[in-house]
Design an enzyme around this catalytic site. Sequence first.
Site, PDB file in Angstrom:
ATOM      1  N   HIS A 152       0.820  -1.209   0.000  1.00  0.00           N
ATOM      2  CA  HIS A 152       0.000   0.000   0.000  1.00  0.00           C
ATOM      3  C   HIS A 152       0.855   1.260   0.000  1.00  0.00           C
ATOM      4  CE1 HIS A 152      -4.217  -1.384   0.633  1.00  0.00           C
ATOM      5  NE2 HIS A 152      -3.666  -2.425   1.229  1.00  0.00           N
ATOM      6  N   ASP A 159      -7.666  -1.593  -1.079  1.00  0.00           N
ATOM      7  CA  ASP A 159      -8.583  -2.532  -0.432  1.00  0.00           C
ATOM      8  C   ASP A 159      -9.999  -2.059  -0.756  1.00  0.00           C
ATOM      9  OD1 ASP A 159      -6.395  -3.795   0.701  1.00  0.00           O
ATOM     10  OD2 ASP A 159      -6.638  -2.845   2.656  1.00  0.00           O
ATOM     11  N   GLU A 241      -6.369 -12.294   0.751  1.00  0.00           N
ATOM     12  CA  GLU A 241      -7.324 -11.256   1.128  1.00  0.00           C
ATOM     13  C   GLU A 241      -8.222 -10.931  -0.063  1.00  0.00           C
ATOM     14  OE1 GLU A 241      -4.319  -8.987   4.306  1.00  0.00           O
ATOM     15  OE2 GLU A 241      -4.919  -7.967   2.443  1.00  0.00           O
ATOM     16  N   HIS A 244      -7.979  -7.195  -1.418  1.00  0.00           N
ATOM     17  CA  HIS A 244      -6.678  -6.569  -1.663  1.00  0.00           C
ATOM     18  C   HIS A 244      -6.228  -6.745  -3.118  1.00  0.00           C
ATOM     19  CE1 HIS A 244      -2.390  -5.787  -0.088  1.00  0.00           C
ATOM     20  NE2 HIS A 244      -2.207  -6.161  -1.357  1.00  0.00           N
TER      21      HIS A 244
END
Length: 269
Positions: A152, A159, A241, A244
């Site tokens: 990130h 996200d 995830e 993500h």
Amino acid sequence: MTGMRTALRALAAAGAALLIATATSPTSAQVRPEPKAPDGFVALRSVDPTIMQEIRYTTAHTFLGERVDGYRQPVCILTRPAARALHLAQKRLLRQGYALKVYDCYRPQRAVDHFVRWAKDLDDQSMKGEFYPLVDKSRLFEDGYIAEKSGHSRGSTVDLTLVRLPALPTRPYRPGEKLTPCFAPKDERFPDNSVDMGTGYDCFDTLSHTDDPRIQGVQRANRQLLKRTLTEVGFVNLPEEWWHFTHKPELFPDTYFDFPVDRRAVAGH
């Protein structure tokens, strides 16, 4: 005598200069400007104002139980190519009656450092009941839930989730409210206006793995719609995830930035 007066005046001037330096030095340190985002970063809203934004780390509804360091304003900042790709995905989803909602975008290194400090404090487990009910906090590093660096911070990772239109508002989190496991049935978890993805956002559990075989039916279909749509515009999903995604190729593949999440960081871009 004239020499004495001259010396005294010089001594007084030196003392005054020292007092000014002492008085102004701390102030100067306090007002030192924050770093700005380099060219190539934009506020997502300037590219696509229709994408919903619920920047969780500006609130107390996080696995830490508090606002995260570096999140000054609830604004999604991304590299321009990533933002443009989200715009393309949003156009496709709107035609199907859905919209994107982002939870987190660019994340400063100071925020990642905050995560690391929290993970090392084994006494602080105030949000365990919702975000990591089945995970021993001492294993967060070993199991890969927390790391000292995050993609990130390079600016091309986001996200996000899907919302079925028309969207209903999501009520704010009330600190201290009863916590429900993030993998509980949707009508029992903390309310979110997104579609049912099988778990909530930031759920530290293997059920968050995008293709976990236990996730079936509508939940699996929702995950696949999100993944398929974003893959078609250049994003790559992190298998652990469902929320993500990283846009490839990254504009800054080797740089971890630390400017704050603040509209001023991208002013004029």
